[in-house]
Scaffold this motif. Structure first.
Motif, PDB file in Angstrom:
ATOM      1  N   TYR A 136     -11.550 -10.207 -37.776  1.00 49.91           N
ATOM      2  CA  TYR A 136     -11.598 -10.258 -39.241  1.00 49.91           C
ATOM      3  C   TYR A 136     -12.664 -11.249 -39.704  1.00 49.91           C
ATOM      4  O   TYR A 136     -13.495 -10.942 -40.571  1.00 49.91           O
ATOM      5  N   THR A 137     -12.638 -12.425 -39.085  1.00 52.77           N
ATOM      6  CA  THR A 137     -13.592 -13.472 -39.462  1.00 52.77           C
ATOM      7  C   THR A 137     -15.030 -13.057 -39.139  1.00 52.77           C
ATOM      8  O   THR A 137     -15.926 -13.191 -39.978  1.00 52.77           O
ATOM      9  N   GLN A 139     -16.231 -10.077 -38.712  1.00 53.95           N
ATOM     10  CA  GLN A 139     -16.647  -8.949 -39.555  1.00 53.95           C
ATOM     11  C   GLN A 139     -17.143  -9.455 -40.911  1.00 53.95           C
ATOM     12  O   GLN A 139     -18.194  -9.051 -41.401  1.00 53.95           O
ATOM     13  N   LYS A 140     -16.379 -10.358 -41.504  1.00 50.92           N
ATOM     14  CA  LYS A 140     -16.739 -10.885 -42.823  1.00 50.92           C
ATOM     15  C   LYS A 140     -18.031 -11.703 -42.761  1.00 50.92           C
ATOM     16  O   LYS A 140     -18.963 -11.501 -43.556  1.00 50.92           O
ATOM     17  N   VAL A 141     -18.081 -12.616 -41.795  1.00 49.22           N
ATOM     18  CA  VAL A 141     -19.223 -13.536 -41.717  1.00 49.22           C
ATOM     19  C   VAL A 141     -20.509 -12.801 -41.347  1.00 49.22           C
ATOM     20  O   VAL A 141     -21.539 -12.942 -42.004  1.00 49.22           O
ATOM     21  N   SER A 143     -21.157  -9.617 -41.544  1.00 46.47           N
ATOM     22  CA  SER A 143     -21.503  -8.658 -42.594  1.00 46.47           C
ATOM     23  C   SER A 143     -22.282  -9.346 -43.710  1.00 46.47           C
ATOM     24  O   SER A 143     -23.317  -8.844 -44.173  1.00 46.47           O
ATOM     25  N   PHE A 144     -21.790 -10.502 -44.118  1.00 49.69           N
ATOM     26  CA  PHE A 144     -22.472 -11.273 -45.160  1.00 49.69           C
ATOM     27  C   PHE A 144     -23.880 -11.674 -44.707  1.00 49.69           C
ATOM     28  O   PHE A 144     -24.858 -11.509 -45.441  1.00 49.69           O
ATOM     29  N   SER A 232     -18.882  -2.324 -36.610  1.00 50.09           N
ATOM     30  CA  SER A 232     -17.478  -2.613 -36.314  1.00 50.09           C
ATOM     31  C   SER A 232     -17.214  -2.589 -34.817  1.00 50.09           C
ATOM     32  O   SER A 232     -16.432  -3.403 -34.307  1.00 50.09           O
ATOM     33  N   VAL A 270     -10.392  -5.158 -42.660  1.00 50.15           N
ATOM     34  CA  VAL A 270     -11.515  -5.537 -43.539  1.00 50.15           C
ATOM     35  C   VAL A 270     -11.941  -4.335 -44.375  1.00 50.15           C
ATOM     36  O   VAL A 270     -12.224  -4.449 -45.555  1.00 50.15           O
ATOM     37  N   LYS A 271     -11.982  -3.183 -43.715  1.00 46.78           N
ATOM     38  CA  LYS A 271     -12.434  -1.981 -44.420  1.00 46.78           C
ATOM     39  C   LYS A 271     -11.282  -1.350 -45.181  1.00 46.78           C
ATOM     40  O   LYS A 271     -11.296  -1.223 -46.392  1.00 46.78           O
TER      41      LYS A 271
END
Lengths: 316, 134, 209
Positions: A136-137, A139-141, A143-144, A232, A270-271
């Protein structure tokens, strides 16, 4: 030395069953071919086993008091359990199988260390959670960062291609380091192998399983749980690798299957959580529960058979 | 880009001596907000009737639309701009005159009409083309 | 060897992007040629459109080959190929419309609006090119996609008027009527296919995020 054959068989089963957790998503998204995936996995598993394997050797072998024949029976029971689950196309946990077998013998002989078992079970529970949190972390980081620094399609394409391969190699390395103790740890405890020999033979047997029998599970892991895009896929495997590496440092062998499923759920969250296939998750959950129980039952059956064959109980 | 890029070329018209009811019928049927009003014998000096004119000058005053002629509420003369006028200039003119549409002319002939909706669409298109060169 | 594969792959990707750009630029050229030919009633010029369509086919085949020789992730390849095929569909529709126009004389009552539609088709092709460039840069497509939809709606509105006026036109024979009908149908359908192409680009853009 024939008694180490069951461990080598277990290592082969582990390689066959767990390669999917390393490059399954990469093969499913078409980034690497199956052939490339298995050779890279075999190489890095061996490397991980040799360099990181000794860290987990202590835990597996000291859960119960084991004779050489016990060690053989445990490894054989775990191997049979893994082979059956591989045949059924279910990702299953070697650590669950070997711990289930060792605990089975330990309960029978009254030498099981339940405090240690408790610690191991806690780590098992934390494994998918850790996979989920890492995924989760990440993916978020990531992706940003990618949206900010790499908007170009062609550059992203390149980064995903390289990223999937690097994360797969890291995952194979972590898998080797964390799982080799499941394969040959019992023989170190029984005094049959040195730690170095155990990591070498264990690593080679896992690599052989990867090279010869990993296709079925690889495809089911990649496609069955969450429909994945290349980003992903990369994140899920990276999270799995980080989870295994973390628990290797803690000296506890854990399930790579649980780590990857936790990671895939984390990515799915996340999605959109509706992308997770609940049916597949339930099937996998049932497999996990059955693994230690089945291995424990099989080891006791083997012991009974051996006792019947020799005409005397083999534990005393 | 000039106004011809974004104007509507299909202009619906109505005779000045027709009733407002006919204008309402045509506007509702075609889903349009204005009609060019043609005065008999004076084709070059047309007028315009809008939905706002109909509502504020007839319906809101409870007048019978079948009893009021289009010529009675049409605005005249229409505001015309040359076909080579830029969109920015057209917008400026509409803002200055407080009008919601302007007619595009090629010499004496009316070739199209530019409404507020056409202006917004034009601005969006020019913005989309912006960094690639209009 | 893996590094070599990456460098070769990167060159192929640039070649694919260049090829697609060339394909769309050719389409813009074809649309402009069609518009000018229609406006001037220039049949010789109109005959250039099918030739340009054939050239487009050659470019398209080259792009598809490059894609499946290893450009881009396998995940992305079907979407890219789909986009190239849709652009080819625009070409095909334009070529058929050009052929129909050679079989008829566009009635005076319809010519003005037909030329306007052809002009808007050309503008849409240009917008498609900008949208493709923006997709490759990884930027937001919203404005471009909206512009395409605005053009498409304008053409739809004009189409209603054209078809209404067409019904009032007498035709000498069934085949003359059919050719005119096919011409008008093709002319107003080009914008729909360009809109589909833009939607394909949206899918490519979203799939890599």
């Amino acid at each position: 030395m024939w008694k180490v054959s069951s461990g080598l068989f277990l290592g082969w089963s582990l390689g066959a069953n767990h390669t999917g957790n390393v490059f399954g998503t990469g093969v499913a998204t078409g980034v690497v071919t199956y052939r490339t995936a298995i050779w890279l996995t075999a190489l890095y598993i061996l490397l991980g086993a040799l360099l990181e394997g000794p860290k987990c050797m202590n835990v597996v072998g000291t859960l119960s008091h084991l004779s050489t024949l016990d060690a053989f029976a445990c490894a054989l029971a775990a191997a049979i359990t893994m082979t059956v689950l591989t045949f059924l196309g279910l990702p299953a946990s070697t650590s669950h199988a070997i711990i289930g077998a060792i605990t089975g013998i330990g309960i029978f002989t009254g030498s099981a260390d339940f405090a240690k078992l408790y610690r191991i079970v806690v780590c098992w529970v934390l494994t998918p959670v850790s996979g989920l949190v890492f995924a989760y972390t990440l993916q978020k980081v990531l992706s940003f960062l990618l949206d900010f620094a790499v908007p170009s399609l062609t550059l992203r394409n390149f980064i995903y291609s390289v990223g999937i391969i690097i994360s797969g190699c890291y995952a194979a390395y972590s898998l080797g380091g964390n799982s080799v103790a499941n394969v040959t740890g019992v023989y170190v405890s029984a005094g049959m192998l040195s730690v170095q020999d155990a990591t070498l033979f264990g690593g080679l047997s896992i690599a052989m399983g990867t090279l010869t029998y990993s296709r079925k599970v690889m495809l089911s892991v990649g496609k069955g749980i969450v429909p994945l895009d290349p980003f992903s896929a990369m994140v899920a495997v990276l999270a799995e690798a980080a989870t295994l590496h973390l628990f290797t440092q803690l000296g506890v062998p854990v399930s790579s299957s649980q780590a990857i499923v936790g990671a895939l759920v984390g990515v799915g969250l996340v999605k959109d959580s509706r992308t997770v296939s609940r049916t597949m998750l339930v099937r996998i959950g049932v497999g996990w529960l059955c693994t230690p129980v089945a291995a424990g039952v099989i080891v006791l059956l083997l012991v009974k058979l051996a006792s019947a064959g020799t005409g005397s109980p083999i534990f005393f | 880009m000039n106004v011809t890029e974004f104007m509507t070329t299909k202009i619906e018209s109505i005779e000045a001596d027709q009733m407002v009811y006919d204008a309402i019928e045509r506007m509702v049927d075609r889903r349009i907000r204005s009609l060019l009003v043609i005065f008999p014998g004076d084709a070059k000096n047309a007028g315009v009737i809008t939905a706002r004119d109909v509502v504020s000058r007839v319906l809101a005053q409870n007048k019978d639309s079948r009893a009021v002629k289009v010529a009675d509420i049409a605005s005249r003369p229409i505001v015309c701009i040359d076909k080579d006028t830029t969109l920015d200039k057209a917008v400026g003119l509409m803002e200055a005159r407080g009008i919601a549409r302007v007619f595009i002319c090629d010499r004496d002939a009316i070739i199209g009409v530019l409404s507020m909706l056409d202006v917004m669409a034009g601005v969006l298109i020019m913005r989309a083309r912006g960094d690639h060169g209009a | 060897m893996v590094l070599k594969q990456f460098f070769v792959g990167a060159r192929r990707e640039q070649a694919v992007i260049g090829g697609i750009k060339k394909h769309i630029e050719l389409l813009c050229s074809a649309c402009e040629t069609f518009k000018l030919a229609l406006k001037a009633g220039d049949r010789n010029r109109m005959r250039l459109v099918p030739e340009m369509e054939r050239e487009g086919d050659i470019i398209r085949r080259g792009i598809i080959s490059l894609i499946y020789e290893g450009a881009f992730l396998p995940y992305l390849r079907p979407n890219l190929c789909r986009f190239v095929e849709v652009v080819d569909d625009v070409f095909d529709c334009l070529q058929e419309t050009a052929q129909h126009s050679l079989n008829i004389t566009v009635p005076e009552q319809l010519l003005g609006e037909c030329v306007r539609v052809a002009h808007l088709n050309h503008r849409m092709c240009e917008m498609l090119l900008f949208t493709f460039e923006t997709t490759m840069e990884g930027k937001d497509l919203r404005e471009k996609a909206l512009a395409v939809r605005i053009y498409e709606k304008k053409i739809d509105d004009i189409k209603i008027g054209i078809l209404k006026d067409a019904r009032k036109i007498p035709v000498a024979s069934f085949w003359e009527g059919e050719s005119l009908s096919n011409f008008l149908s093709g002319l107003t359908n080009i914008s729909n296919i360009i809109e589909d192409a833009t939607d394909s680009l949206q899918i490519i853009n979203v799939s890599m995020r």
